[in-house]
Design a protein around this motif. Sequence first.
Motif, short mmCIF file in Angstrom:
data_model
loop_
_atom_site.label_atom_id
_atom_site.label_comp_id
_atom_site.label_asym_id
_atom_site.label_seq_id
_atom_site.Cartn_x
_atom_site.Cartn_y
_atom_site.Cartn_z
N ALA A 326 14.14 68.36 10.97
CA ALA A 326 14.30 67.53 9.77
C ALA A 326 15.57 66.70 9.78
CB ALA A 326 14.27 68.42 8.53
N SER A 327 16.45 66.93 10.76
CA SER A 327 17.75 66.26 10.73
C SER A 327 17.62 64.74 10.85
CB SER A 327 18.65 66.80 11.85
OG SER A 327 18.15 66.46 13.13
N LEU A 328 16.69 64.27 11.62
CA LEU A 328 16.53 62.82 11.81
C LEU A 328 16.17 62.14 10.50
CD1 LEU A 328 16.40 60.35 13.66
CD2 LEU A 328 14.00 60.92 14.10
N ALA A 329 15.18 62.67 9.80
CA ALA A 329 14.76 62.07 8.53
C ALA A 329 15.88 62.14 7.50
CB ALA A 329 13.51 62.77 8.01
N ASN A 330 16.61 63.26 7.48
CA ASN A 330 17.72 63.38 6.53
C ASN A 330 18.78 62.32 6.78
OD1 ASN A 330 16.52 65.59 5.29
ND2 ASN A 330 17.66 67.10 6.47
N CYS A 331 19.06 62.04 8.05
CA CYS A 331 20.04 61.00 8.38
C CYS A 331 19.53 59.62 7.99
CB CYS A 331 20.35 61.05 9.87
SG CYS A 331 21.29 62.51 10.38
N ALA A 332 18.23 59.38 8.18
CA ALA A 332 17.66 58.10 7.80
C ALA A 332 17.80 57.87 6.30
CB ALA A 332 16.19 58.03 8.21
N ARG A 333 17.52 58.90 5.52
CA ARG A 333 17.66 58.79 4.06
C ARG A 333 19.11 58.49 3.67
NH1 ARG A 333 14.29 63.57 4.54
NH2 ARG A 333 12.17 63.16 3.74
N TYR A 334 20.04 59.22 4.26
CA TYR A 334 21.45 59.08 3.92
C TYR A 334 21.97 57.69 4.27
CZ TYR A 334 26.50 59.49 4.60
OH TYR A 334 27.87 59.27 4.59
N VAL A 335 21.68 57.22 5.48
CA VAL A 335 22.22 55.93 5.93
C VAL A 335 21.60 54.77 5.14
CG1 VAL A 335 22.40 54.35 7.89
CG2 VAL A 335 22.82 56.79 8.21
N HIS A 336 20.30 54.85 4.85
CA HIS A 336 19.70 53.79 4.06
C HIS A 336 20.27 53.77 2.65
CE1 HIS A 336 16.93 50.98 2.36
NE2 HIS A 336 16.48 51.87 1.50
N ALA A 337 20.44 54.94 2.05
CA ALA A 337 21.01 55.00 0.70
C ALA A 337 22.42 54.43 0.67
CB ALA A 337 21.01 56.44 0.20
N ALA A 338 23.19 54.63 1.75
CA ALA A 338 24.58 54.18 1.80
C ALA A 338 24.71 52.69 2.10
CB ALA A 338 25.35 54.98 2.84
N THR A 339 23.71 52.12 2.78
CA THR A 339 23.84 50.73 3.23
C THR A 339 22.83 49.77 2.62
OG1 THR A 339 22.36 51.06 5.12
CG2 THR A 339 24.71 51.53 5.46
N GLY A 340 21.68 50.28 2.22
CA GLY A 340 20.59 49.43 1.75
C GLY A 340 19.87 48.70 2.87
N LYS A 341 20.16 49.04 4.11
CA LYS A 341 19.61 48.33 5.27
C LYS A 341 18.46 49.09 5.91
CE LYS A 341 22.31 44.80 5.10
NZ LYS A 341 21.77 43.43 4.91
N PRO A 342 17.56 48.36 6.60
CA PRO A 342 16.52 49.04 7.37
C PRO A 342 17.12 49.94 8.44
CG PRO A 342 16.06 46.69 7.18
CD PRO A 342 17.45 46.90 6.68
N ILE A 343 16.43 51.02 8.73
CA ILE A 343 16.88 52.00 9.70
C ILE A 343 16.08 51.85 10.99
CG2 ILE A 343 17.11 54.47 10.19
CD1 ILE A 343 18.96 53.38 7.95
N PHE A 344 16.77 51.91 12.11
CA PHE A 344 16.13 51.86 13.42
C PHE A 344 16.59 53.09 14.19
CE2 PHE A 344 15.43 48.84 17.34
CZ PHE A 344 14.35 49.63 17.73
N VAL A 345 15.68 53.98 14.52
CA VAL A 345 16.04 55.17 15.30
C VAL A 345 16.20 54.71 16.75
CG1 VAL A 345 15.40 57.49 16.03
CG2 VAL A 345 14.78 56.67 13.73
#
Length: 431
Positions: A326-345
């Motif tokens: 679950a760590s990947l999805a948790n990081c995606a949520r956190y980074v998007h919330a902090a930046t408002g930007k699309p996430i690219f793994v």
Amino acid sequence: MLDRRTLLAAASAMLAAPVVAQPRRSGGFPADFLWGAATAGHQIEGNDTNSDFWLLESIKPTIFAEPVGDACNSFELWTRDLDLAKAIGLNSYRFSIEWSRIEPVAGQFSIALLDHYKAIIAGCHARGLQPVVTFSHWAVPIWFAARGGWTNPESPQLFARYCDRAARHLGDGIARAVTLNEPNGLLIAAAMVPPQAIMAQQPMLAEAARVTGSQRFVGGPAFGSARETLPNLIKAHRAGFAAIKAVRTTLPVGFSLAIVDEQAVGATALRDAKRQEFYGPWLETARQDDFVGIQNYSRNQWDATGLVALPATAKRDQIGNETYPASLANCARYVHAATGKPIFVTEHGIATEDDRDRVALIPAALAELKRAIDEGVPVIGYLHWSLIDNFEWVSGYRPKYGLATVDRTTFRRVPKPSAAVLGAIARRNAL
């Protein structure tokens, strides 16, 4: 091209792949989702004698377990890598252009090497692979490190000059550009490794300075300089971003962030302070970018006193980090919330000799990522680290991250069962 035996091995891997329990589907991934694998020049190309890492690996004393040598010989055999990615069923391939090859001497740019990378970009398109190009994946030219590396106040302008020259030659064919790979990585390492690990690097760096006749050689994994380099790295990203955009305004540009799923244990946990230390300045600068690349492999748990020790029952990878799907999805949520930007793994994977661990992790982590997408987190794509087993920096060739093995005598690539698992998901665009 892949030989017949390798293609048969890929087919066998598909048949041999263990059956993995699939989560209940809630529709597919976005229609334009990028499915791919990532590599880095120094780790797969081999024989980049102009690189700071090449020098640091070869001098005495060194902290490197072994030198890179021929690596996977991908400088010569890049078509095999692209054929492999296509055979797996991917639609994207991330690789780095090597600054130390393109500008081996300060101010002198090699047209031949720019043409080499242009051929790789064209090869991606010919195979239906969208090329994601990293302009600097850690390694820098020896001359740059001998000027103090990223501690040099001129480093942002030197990087921008290189980005401008490379973008003018290559920019038309790139699908997405990554300026810097994990520019916060050494900052995290400096805070997490024991002080003696930082001290152990000093004799190596001092010898590199002596060999190059420089006052201060800052290259490779220079943990001790991490805080000093932070302002210049941020300036370098901004300058590189501007240089690339000046050549092609429509090209999406970002950087890749090294990120651990930081979790709080208790109301007074140190988690938020650590997040600010490791990611805060970069999340702030990412708000001006087109996307944020995230590179996640593990999680940390923090209480009021520090890092919580892993229990004996925790699932660990080959180098001792916790494997937590679950760590990947948790990081995606956190980074998007902090930046408002699309996430690219831009990277995700596991170091393991047992490919069954990778077979289990890929669908489990992607199921969690799909939940984040369904919640509204915009995710551009998923690039697995790595396409092939390669050189893992100070650890040498021991950690195995690849979707395929590489015989380092014949350089034959053989897909693992995990390649079939990811390929099947990519072809369906769904779990």
